[in-house]
Scaffold this active site. Structure first.
Site, mmCIF file in Angstrom:
data_model
loop_
_atom_site.group_PDB
_atom_site.id
_atom_site.type_symbol
_atom_site.label_atom_id
_atom_site.label_comp_id
_atom_site.label_asym_id
_atom_site.label_seq_id
_atom_site.Cartn_x
_atom_site.Cartn_y
_atom_site.Cartn_z
ATOM 1 N N VAL A 106 0.855 -1.190 0.000
ATOM 2 C CA VAL A 106 0.000 0.000 0.000
ATOM 3 C C VAL A 106 0.890 1.239 0.000
ATOM 4 O O VAL A 106 1.652 1.457 0.955
ATOM 5 C CB VAL A 106 -0.940 0.009 1.218
ATOM 6 C CG1 VAL A 106 -1.831 1.242 1.185
ATOM 7 C CG2 VAL A 106 -1.777 -1.272 1.259
ATOM 8 N N HIS A 110 3.025 3.766 6.300
ATOM 9 C CA HIS A 110 2.435 3.119 7.467
ATOM 10 C C HIS A 110 3.505 2.377 8.240
ATOM 11 O O HIS A 110 4.477 1.885 7.670
ATOM 12 C CB HIS A 110 1.304 2.166 7.079
ATOM 13 C CG HIS A 110 1.673 1.151 6.027
ATOM 14 N ND1 HIS A 110 1.753 1.468 4.688
ATOM 15 C CD2 HIS A 110 1.981 -0.159 6.125
ATOM 16 C CE1 HIS A 110 2.078 0.388 4.000
ATOM 17 N NE2 HIS A 110 2.239 -0.621 4.839
HETATM 18 P P1 AMP Z 1 2.702 -3.359 3.335
HETATM 19 O O1 AMP Z 1 3.083 -4.620 2.622
HETATM 20 O O2 AMP Z 1 3.716 -2.938 4.354
HETATM 21 O O3 AMP Z 1 2.347 -2.259 2.366
HETATM 22 O O4 AMP Z 1 1.417 -3.716 4.196
HETATM 23 C C1 AMP Z 1 0.113 -3.398 3.833
HETATM 24 C C2 AMP Z 1 -0.798 -3.960 4.892
HETATM 25 O O5 AMP Z 1 -2.097 -3.413 4.727
HETATM 26 C C3 AMP Z 1 -0.958 -5.486 4.858
HETATM 27 O O6 AMP Z 1 -0.529 -6.040 6.104
HETATM 28 C C4 AMP Z 1 -2.455 -5.680 4.621
HETATM 29 O O7 AMP Z 1 -2.977 -6.795 5.316
HETATM 30 C C5 AMP Z 1 -3.033 -4.372 5.117
HETATM 31 N N1 AMP Z 1 -4.319 -3.976 4.551
HETATM 32 C C6 AMP Z 1 -4.657 -3.931 3.243
HETATM 33 N N2 AMP Z 1 -5.919 -3.487 3.103
HETATM 34 C C7 AMP Z 1 -6.384 -3.238 4.357
HETATM 35 C C8 AMP Z 1 -7.611 -2.752 4.872
HETATM 36 N N3 AMP Z 1 -8.652 -2.432 4.089
HETATM 37 N N4 AMP Z 1 -7.748 -2.623 6.218
HETATM 38 C C9 AMP Z 1 -6.718 -2.954 7.031
HETATM 39 N N5 AMP Z 1 -5.517 -3.403 6.602
HETATM 40 C C10 AMP Z 1 -5.361 -3.546 5.278
#
Ligand code: AMP
Length: 126
Positions: A106, A110
């Site tokens: 994403v 974060h």
């Molecule tokens: P990253 O790989 O560090 O970008 O992590 C993205 C994180 O976002 C992953 O752990 C996903 O499970 C989480 N994620 C994606 N969509 C959602 C959502 N709608 N609500 C909560 N977490 C999410």
């Protein structure tokens, strides 16, 4: 190279209220919510409300108020969840993935807060 922020990314949509989230904490500049696909019993995502792609973008472009608020929110969540190792808590790990090498999914900055089980060493062998 300039940072390019995609306003349609899923966390931007959460911030606009277009997608629900399980909020853990919200402040003026920061939102924390449960990860939808938890990797540990505790898996909280902490995001700034501003349009930043990753940690280095945030650190360079965010205001001092945003940076302080973000880091204080991480600390307050650790306190709220009794994770602080200095206060008898079990500890935790923060992770922030940036770009392709880290498999960032994403493209909105974060920090993951993970705890609730032994997390092993920082990285698996390649
Ligand atoms: P990253 O790989 O560090 O970008 O992590 C993205 C994180 O976002 C992953 O752990 C996903 O499970 C989480 N994620 C994606 N969509 C959602 C959502 N709608 N609500 C909560 N977490 C999410």
């Amino acid at each position: 190279m300039a940072y390019s922020y995609d306003p349609q990314n899923i966390f931007a949509r959460i911030l606009r209220g277009e997608i629900p989230n399980n909020t853990v904490m919200e402040t003026e500049h920061t939102l924390a919510f449960a990860d939808i696909f938890p990797q540990a019993p505790v898996h909280v995502l902490v995001i700034p409300k501003g349009p930043y792609v990753c940690a280095d973008h945030f650190g360079l472009a965010a205001t001092d108020a945003e940076i302080v608020d973000f880091n204080r929110t991480i600390a307050k969540i650790c306190a709220q969840l009794d994770l602080q190792p200095g206060e008898g808590g079990q500890g935790y790990r923060t992770i922030s993935n940036a770009g392709d090498v880290a498999a960032q999914e994403v493209p909105h900055y974060h920090v993951h807060i993970l705890s609730g089980r032994p997390l092993g060493r920082m990285l698996q062998p390649a």
